[in-house]
Write a protein that holds these residues in place. Sequence first.
Motif, mmCIF file in Angstrom:
data_model
loop_
_atom_site.group_PDB
_atom_site.id
_atom_site.type_symbol
_atom_site.label_atom_id
_atom_site.label_comp_id
_atom_site.label_asym_id
_atom_site.label_seq_id
_atom_site.Cartn_x
_atom_site.Cartn_y
_atom_site.Cartn_z
ATOM 1 N N LYS A 175 -6.997 -21.824 -12.702
ATOM 2 C CA LYS A 175 -7.059 -21.080 -11.442
ATOM 3 C C LYS A 175 -8.411 -21.286 -10.770
ATOM 4 C CE LYS A 175 -6.619 -16.418 -9.480
ATOM 5 N NZ LYS A 175 -6.249 -15.005 -9.749
ATOM 6 N N ILE A 176 -9.477 -21.230 -11.547
ATOM 7 C CA ILE A 176 -10.814 -21.391 -10.980
ATOM 8 C C ILE A 176 -11.019 -22.798 -10.440
ATOM 9 C CG2 ILE A 176 -13.272 -21.479 -11.587
ATOM 10 C CD1 ILE A 176 -12.713 -19.099 -13.449
ATOM 11 N N ILE A 177 -10.547 -23.810 -11.182
ATOM 12 C CA ILE A 177 -10.644 -25.193 -10.702
ATOM 13 C C ILE A 177 -9.872 -25.357 -9.403
ATOM 14 C CG2 ILE A 177 -9.942 -27.570 -11.150
ATOM 15 C CD1 ILE A 177 -12.347 -26.934 -12.714
ATOM 16 N N ASP A 178 -8.658 -24.838 -9.376
ATOM 17 C CA ASP A 178 -7.806 -24.970 -8.195
ATOM 18 C C ASP A 178 -8.426 -24.282 -6.982
ATOM 19 O OD1 ASP A 178 -5.251 -25.623 -6.832
ATOM 20 O OD2 ASP A 178 -4.975 -23.457 -6.834
ATOM 21 N N MET A 179 -8.897 -23.042 -7.163
ATOM 22 C CA MET A 179 -9.464 -22.302 -6.046
ATOM 23 C C MET A 179 -10.809 -22.899 -5.600
ATOM 24 S SD MET A 179 -7.298 -20.062 -5.148
ATOM 25 C CE MET A 179 -8.297 -19.076 -4.042
ATOM 26 N N THR A 180 -11.568 -23.439 -6.545
ATOM 27 C CA THR A 180 -12.828 -24.081 -6.176
ATOM 28 C C THR A 180 -12.572 -25.339 -5.364
ATOM 29 O OG1 THR A 180 -14.013 -23.187 -8.085
ATOM 30 C CG2 THR A 180 -14.935 -25.159 -7.077
ATOM 31 N N ASN A 181 -11.569 -26.102 -5.763
ATOM 32 C CA ASN A 181 -11.212 -27.304 -5.005
ATOM 33 C C ASN A 181 -10.871 -26.959 -3.554
ATOM 34 O OD1 ASN A 181 -11.509 -29.657 -6.509
ATOM 35 N ND2 ASN A 181 -9.622 -29.323 -7.637
ATOM 36 N N PHE A 229 -6.574 -20.759 -20.578
ATOM 37 C CA PHE A 229 -6.093 -21.975 -19.909
ATOM 38 C C PHE A 229 -5.731 -21.666 -18.457
ATOM 39 C CE2 PHE A 229 -2.516 -24.662 -18.597
ATOM 40 C CZ PHE A 229 -3.068 -25.923 -18.758
ATOM 41 N N TYR A 230 -5.074 -20.547 -18.249
ATOM 42 C CA TYR A 230 -4.674 -20.137 -16.899
ATOM 43 C C TYR A 230 -5.900 -19.836 -16.040
ATOM 44 C CZ TYR A 230 -2.982 -17.089 -13.178
ATOM 45 O OH TYR A 230 -2.740 -16.505 -11.945
ATOM 46 N N SER A 279 -15.414 -17.573 -7.410
ATOM 47 C CA SER A 279 -16.090 -16.689 -8.355
ATOM 48 C C SER A 279 -15.203 -16.396 -9.562
ATOM 49 C CB SER A 279 -16.455 -15.367 -7.665
ATOM 50 O OG SER A 279 -16.974 -14.442 -8.602
ATOM 51 N N SER A 280 -15.778 -16.545 -10.765
ATOM 52 C CA SER A 280 -15.016 -16.280 -11.993
ATOM 53 C C SER A 280 -14.545 -14.836 -12.085
ATOM 54 C CB SER A 280 -15.860 -16.621 -13.221
ATOM 55 O OG SER A 280 -16.148 -17.997 -13.261
ATOM 56 N N ALA A 282 -17.183 -22.534 -12.546
ATOM 57 C CA ALA A 282 -16.931 -23.220 -11.277
ATOM 58 C C ALA A 282 -18.157 -24.008 -10.826
ATOM 59 C CB ALA A 282 -16.528 -22.212 -10.205
ATOM 60 N N ILE A 283 -19.347 -23.459 -11.082
ATOM 61 C CA ILE A 283 -20.583 -24.150 -10.687
ATOM 62 C C ILE A 283 -20.788 -25.400 -11.529
ATOM 63 C CG2 ILE A 283 -23.087 -23.943 -10.469
ATOM 64 C CD1 ILE A 283 -22.707 -20.967 -9.952
#
Length: 272
Positions: A94-100, A89-90, A218-219, A233-234
Amino acid sequence: MDILQTIQHQYNKLSDKEKAIANYVLQNDSRLQNMTITNLSQVTGASTSTITRFCRKMGAESYVDMKMKINSISNKIEVKQDDYIDQIFYYYNKIIDMTNKSLDKQLIYDAIKKIKEAKRIYIYGLGSSGFTAEELNLRFLKMGMTARCLTNTHLMLIGSSTLTEDDLVIAISSSGGTDEIVETLDICKERGAGIISITSFADSYISEISDISLVVFSSKFADEKKFVNTQFAIIYLLDIITTILMSQEESYTLNYDKADEMMTRRNRFAKP
């Protein structure tokens, strides 16, 4: 661009020791506040002087200054090492937040304009990115677009040799440095086709050769050892592109719904 974005942006230009520091910082940003520069040196194998130089390259005056910059933007959630559900979940959040933070909204709309104007769309990807390319191709076909997915190196080269200025290539490569993709895009450029790249590194070759480059987080920077979904992320970006396309063109939505209805009907009458 915050300091974590800067680290990812500069990643390919770093030395091996500096990459070890970058990996640890990006994967463990929430833990960094309790670490001294000596602690970080021990876990990364980089000297304290290398860490200091790394901090300055990233726009921080010192290691302490880097920690302060990271602390101001980091997620403060502490995840137990044996709580795998919370870990995943974390990582996803994190990936969604950083991608945004990484995505340029205007570039997304520019890419969508190119997609809508293209006579034919070719989608390239290898390995895990190949599966993502197939997913995007399926969405475009269901919307009624003329699209083709190529995940074989030889077919990519053959397909690229017949491109025209009316065609658009979407290249998916998380690393941005896949040799086969690079070779193919050189041909696409020579043929005058439009190029959109989706990658995690803004300074990669495919990003530089593209008309539009969409950069995601990047994951591997979430957790290199545990996190296995390198395409998350993609896929998130593809969801954004698909949603905007269907909101702009009613015909895309109607075609998509018809395709889903046809598949549902086929499955209903399929023999068990």
